[in-house]
Scaffold this active site. Sequence first.
Site, PDB file in Angstrom:
ATOM      1  N   ASP A 222       0.865  -1.207   0.000  1.00  0.00           N
ATOM      2  CA  ASP A 222       0.000   0.000   0.000  1.00  0.00           C
ATOM      3  C   ASP A 222       0.890   1.242   0.000  1.00  0.00           C
ATOM      4  OD1 ASP A 222       0.259  -1.239   2.969  1.00  0.00           O
ATOM      5  OD2 ASP A 222       0.507   0.926   3.015  1.00  0.00           O
ATOM      6  N   ASP A 224       0.565   3.700   2.295  1.00  0.00           N
ATOM      7  CA  ASP A 224       0.434   4.285   3.628  1.00  0.00           C
ATOM      8  C   ASP A 224      -0.554   5.460   3.600  1.00  0.00           C
ATOM      9  OD1 ASP A 224       1.192   3.925   6.355  1.00  0.00           O
ATOM     10  OD2 ASP A 224       2.360   5.762   6.229  1.00  0.00           O
TER      11      ASP A 224
HETATM   12  N1  LIG Z   1       1.285   1.227   5.742  1.00  0.00           N
HETATM   13  C1  LIG Z   1       1.831   0.352   6.590  1.00  0.00           C
HETATM   14  N2  LIG Z   1       2.320   0.785   7.786  1.00  0.00           N
HETATM   15  C2  LIG Z   1       2.894  -0.084   8.652  1.00  0.00           C
HETATM   16  N3  LIG Z   1       3.034  -1.400   8.397  1.00  0.00           N
HETATM   17  C3  LIG Z   1       2.557  -1.856   7.239  1.00  0.00           C
HETATM   18  N4  LIG Z   1       2.567  -3.100   6.709  1.00  0.00           N
HETATM   19  C4  LIG Z   1       1.972  -3.035   5.505  1.00  0.00           C
HETATM   20  N5  LIG Z   1       1.593  -1.776   5.227  1.00  0.00           N
HETATM   21  C5  LIG Z   1       1.956  -1.021   6.292  1.00  0.00           C
END
Ligand SMILES: Nc1ncnc2[nH]cnc12
Length: 320
Positions: A222, A224
């Site tokens: 992703d 974030d």
């Molecule tokens: N955006 C994210 N923040 C922290 N850990 C994650 N693991 C997968 N995506 C994450």
Amino acid sequence: MSEETASSVVIGIIGGSGLYHMDQLTFVREVNPMTPWGHPSSPITISQLPTGEQIAFIARHGKHHTHSPSAVPYAANIAALKHLGVKAILAFSAVGSLREEIRPGDFVIPDQIIDRTKGIRQASFFEGTNIVAHATFGDPFSKTFSAFLVPLVQNVLKESEGVQLHTGKCVVVMEGSLFSTRAESKMYRILGGDIINMSTLPEAKLAREAEISYALIATATDYDAWRESEEVVTVSEVLKTLHTNAETSRQVLCYPSGLGVNMPNSKVAQAVIAELHAAITSNQLTSEIEGSMEYSIVTQPAHQTASDREKLRYILPYFS
Ligand SMILES: Nc1ncnc2[nH]cnc12
Ligand SMILES: CSC[C@H]1O[C@H](OP(=O)(O)O)[C@H](O)[C@@H]1O
């Protein structure tokens, strides 16, 4: 010497979110040792190739994902692997991307870490003892191990259209369990973070103290929360790419580096794990770390208690 210590298990694999088991190898046995730091996240599976090389696999969050990133028994996991004879750990992690060019589905072999955990995890085997040690941690991942992995991963990704491998990146390790705010996500970009997860610390620190060569293959799931015009990360978004990423991660260990792509799976697994096994047993990946703790211990033996020495003997030879 215990049965496990006597075996040839020199490779440890730590599976992250979505990667709860390895396929393609022959099951040998499961072990669930009680270490001085408790039991590991879940029983450790030992599997082998027809030629005898063995690997130890542990699911970081447990086989059914029952340990949150803040509550993973990291010290027990690393101690148990070390006690089995593991010399190099290949860890996998699902991460958020803090950079446009690292797209969900991409792979990253990072070389730096920013610690944003909050001091609530046991980060050192020496904690709770009266023995003080300061391990070197400027380069938190093994450089030789990471470099060794690059062509292996690149070979696998040739088969996955559009998936890129990024190297030389910095992983921010946050506390969780909630994801970051938009403000935090933007701050991590300013600090120099490229990807973010909740689990590489204290795992990498403990591996360093146990003199185990440690490298990370991170798989982006992703973007974030830093992209202003986009929705912030949710678990359902992470889950969308998690399965594909886990399948590709399994391929990394089961792909014929330098060999034809149409080999049956068992031969393929044999090729790559045998290569890794050979590199470890010939000290190519471990010479920089073995012996590194000897001069990191500040407290002189005369001032070390017998019980502290006994505890630390589980992972290091300097307390025998
Ligand atoms: N955006 C994210 N923040 C922290 N850990 C994650 N693991 C997968 N995506 C994450
Ligand atoms: C399921 S999203 C957050 C979760 O995913 C990562 O786990 P791992 O590093 O074990 O693959 C991240 O660190 C969080 O624990």
